[in-house]
Scaffold this active site. Structure first.
Site, PDB file in Angstrom:
ATOM      1  N   GLN A  15     -13.961 -54.321  22.056  1.00  0.00           N
ATOM      2  CA  GLN A  15     -15.159 -53.514  22.257  1.00  0.00           C
ATOM      3  C   GLN A  15     -16.288 -54.464  22.602  1.00  0.00           C
ATOM      4  OE1 GLN A  15     -14.930 -49.807  21.752  1.00  0.00           O
ATOM      5  NE2 GLN A  15     -12.848 -50.573  22.141  1.00  0.00           N
TER       6      GLN A  15
ATOM      7  N   GLY B  65     -19.509 -41.821  19.085  1.00  0.00           N
ATOM      8  CA  GLY B  65     -18.445 -42.714  19.542  1.00  0.00           C
ATOM      9  C   GLY B  65     -18.912 -43.692  20.614  1.00  0.00           C
ATOM     10  N   HIS B  66     -18.017 -44.580  20.973  1.00  0.00           N
ATOM     11  CA  HIS B  66     -18.371 -45.620  21.956  1.00  0.00           C
ATOM     12  C   HIS B  66     -18.649 -45.030  23.335  1.00  0.00           C
ATOM     13  CE1 HIS B  66     -13.770 -46.542  22.459  1.00  0.00           C
ATOM     14  NE2 HIS B  66     -14.016 -45.274  22.537  1.00  0.00           N
ATOM     15  N   ASN B  67     -19.660 -45.606  23.984  1.00  0.00           N
ATOM     16  CA  ASN B  67     -20.021 -45.241  25.357  1.00  0.00           C
ATOM     17  C   ASN B  67     -20.589 -43.841  25.506  1.00  0.00           C
ATOM     18  OD1 ASN B  67     -17.408 -47.282  25.794  1.00  0.00           O
ATOM     19  ND2 ASN B  67     -19.232 -47.683  26.985  1.00  0.00           N
TER      20      ASN B  67
END
Lengths: 338, 338, 338
Positions: C199, C240-242
């Site tokens: 990540q 969450g990511h992004n």
């Protein structure tokens, strides 16, 4: 298997239980029916586990009268085997000693008061005008802000945050990561931007409450957010500003209550259930897991929302039909139905 | 764009990938198809992003055989481009150095053991009889209670709490705010008040597990709460006491499992999904997001509950009809239907 | 009732409000309509509380023009009484002083920069190359990892973690327990085991955002996770990511957004609502509490899923019929219906 031992007769006497079998049977610990050995005590409360009784090697079993008949071994008979077991198990619970005194690393505001009988652990911060009462334990890494009270006999296990104006009664237990007294989510939209509404209230927690790990309880906007006595909150729960929760209510993990809702006494709120803001729920209401309370509840009883679990293929069909429900009902001429 | 560079040929060789185009193409980093430049490597795994391939300025792309034909640039061909990308990206991951040793501020019980090859950061507490093994990293602000084990190569990023009797296998990663080993939610009602049931068990976490930020895993009441090896938990998850989660199962954020439930191996539990207590879920079960598992699942497959998203006006009509469903079905004479 | 007093006339002038009644009426604090006394100011915005106006003992009330006519006492007239009240209440908000400077216990990497006008509290860790700008407050127990920026005027109340590559704009408030920049849940299955996908991105938070207690925002896998300006997140939220969240969007407690979803500007996401990954939601969308967004939304408006709350007995009947819905609809010949 080491440590203090009790005989079955001693336990029967101490906790007011019936005795069947060998009163001299020794108990050195507790375990499940499946795992218990000759010097361990087990319990049978949930009928689901009744089949395990015959095979259990437990030296002593706590159970109900009607299960005792079927049990050949030594038994303690209780009206409520689970409660009796809880009291017996407490005899064997390892309790880390937390000696009174303040860890040298703690950072305590000069205006704060810490009772000499309280324990304050490593890396604890205590803010202005806060008070820690006798016998309280403030574990490592806790942050106590301004104007808080930690009542006598409270235990803040570790890494608990009381932001500001949080008053805990006596014997309140708070598990790690819980945050009480953060500013509630009070916003007004003005000229296209959010404006914060000052959160001037506090949080009041009654005697004997328990608050789970990573649970959050916001402080009130004007009045306080209130938990009455003996409220039990599991982990990961969110309690909005100005909520009031009645005495002896228990809420399971991941449930949430939005701002200004009032929940009665002796309610049971299931896991991941939600309560919308400004609603009122009367005493003795059960809300099942993952249900959403969208209107006030004025009658005790059990309430639910949601749909049953299905295999995904079947579920997709039902879900598609859910969207057509009004058309389907109209076709049936059900307009007036309730 | 600085740091080590690898050629496409080197990467193909190292990771056993097919090579198309210029083996001398240099890769100094990784990026998305949309953002990657001439010295960066991107990947195409999700067909949804296939249209981006033509416009991508990535120097090298990892993709499947059947996408390679359509790509004019340099490509690394993989059966699983996402996994291949993961291995390549790891070459470029900045890893803060955590030198072995104990930060001078750490508060460590004399009976605890810290391997000389472990790193213990600032403001860490370690309790009696706990053990930190070789190569483990205990980041700043962590609290390790009594009788815990942090296995070789574990990483507790920061502010992780292991309350008591938590045994981590090797190479377990735990993200900030996670709380393992808090007392489970064990309550018995006695004379109108809640009585705490002692939580005497621990938590056992297998090798290579990962536990997300602010996730909570309660310790068992009698037996342990268990995660088998390679279990992956996202953030904000709640795992009740005595739950068992099978190897290689992954759970997405905000999901929750109530006490004593057993989940099989290679399951995928969707975000905000819930599992009621004492249920069993077999291997290879997929539960979709926000579904509630209300009965044991004995067949692998995908399971769901809930209703589809609708505009609120339409939804209100369907929701009102949902309340009439039994009456509607009776009118249709559907009593015997399944 | 102590501290600074303002007259009604002063408040009217200062905030551009209409004045009815006694301009000399003194205001020393704020309270609810039900609780306010003679020297306190209350407000009436929600019509639900209109009945309390007649009985209120508040010395001054902020209200709308059309409520002013019915009120005999002193009133300040506002187009938006809640916003006006928020501005007035801020005059009475106790704000703990956080003097500039670094607490002696703080552990700061030599390569980090702390502005002399910033406050760094007890037991704070700041990692390599991170920067704390003027007027920022980093409360007790915060952990700031590597390569982070805490912008001018930010407040990290206490025990906030910025793991790595988190850049906060100006005047961002973060409540205790929040974790920003943890590694997102990026996994690839390879040979029957999970493989971590590095990540490598960060988190970018715009000016004037607010992030609630125990909320988590993962860092991006390649690009960054982004909150635009003035985004307001309540407690216990998972991002969450992004993910990208548009300016002025507010999300209520326990809501969750899965990886790579994009949410527009001026959206309102209800409590415990969820958004699946990779979806897009346009501007000005309202999602009601506990709804699950399963497809992209391209039209502004209000969206819902779920079923209404019912007594459990009735709910069981409807739930059982939900499973039969497709069969019921087919019997009706509803195959082609929408």
């Amino acid at each position: 298997m080491s440590g203090t031992a009790y005989t079955a007769a001693e336990l029967a006497e101490r906790f007011g239980l019936g005795l069947r079998g060998d009163g001299a049977a020794r108990v050195r610990g507790v375990a499940t029916l499946a795992q218990a050995g000759a010097e361990q005590l087990a319990f049978l409360a949930n009928p689901k586990y009744r089949a395990q009784l015959a095979d259990s090697r437990a030296g002593v079993v706590v159970l109900r009268e009607d299960d005792a008949a079927a049990h050949a071994g030594t038994a303690l008979v209780a009206r409520d085997p689970y409660a009796a077991f809880a009291r017996i198990a407490a005899l064997f619970e390892p309790r880390p000693r937390r000696a009174p005194g303040i860890h040298p690393s703690a950072d305590i505001d000069p205006s704060a008061q810490v009772d000499p009988g309280a324990h304050v652990g490593a890396f604890v911060s205590i803010g202005a005008r806060s008070r820690i009462e006798a016998g309280a334990v403030v574990g490592p890494g806790c942050v106590i802000g301004e104007d808080c009270v930690v009542g006598a006999g409270c235990e803040l296990v570790a890494r608990v945050t009381l932001v500001t104006r949080v008053r805990l009664g006596r014997r309140v237990t708070i598990h790690p990561g819980a945050v009480l007294g953060a500013a509630g989510f009070g916003l007004a939209m003005e000229h296209g931007r959010w404006l914060n509404v000052p959160q001037l209230g506090g949080v009041v927690v009654g005697d004997d409450c328990e608050i789970g790990a990573n649970t959050t309880i916001d402080r009130g906007a004007l009045d306080d957010t209130v938990l009455e006595e003996d409220v039990r909150l599991d982990n990961q729960i969110q309690i909005g500003h100005n909520v009031r929760i009645g005495a002896h209510t228990a809420m399971a993990g991941c449930s949430a209550v939005a701002g200004s809702a009032k929940i009665g006494r002796y309610c049971l709120i299931g896991g991941a259930a939600g309560v919308l803001g400004h609603l009122e729920i009367c005493d003795k209401v059960v809300v099942t897991a993952m249900s959403l309370v969208t209107h006030s509840i004025r009658e005790p009883g059990e309430y639910s929302s949601g749909t049953p679990l299905m295999d995904n293929r079947s579920w997709r069909k039902s879900a598609a039909r859910f969207k057509q429900l009004d058309a389907i009902a109209r076709r049936l001429g059900a307009r007036g139905a309730d």
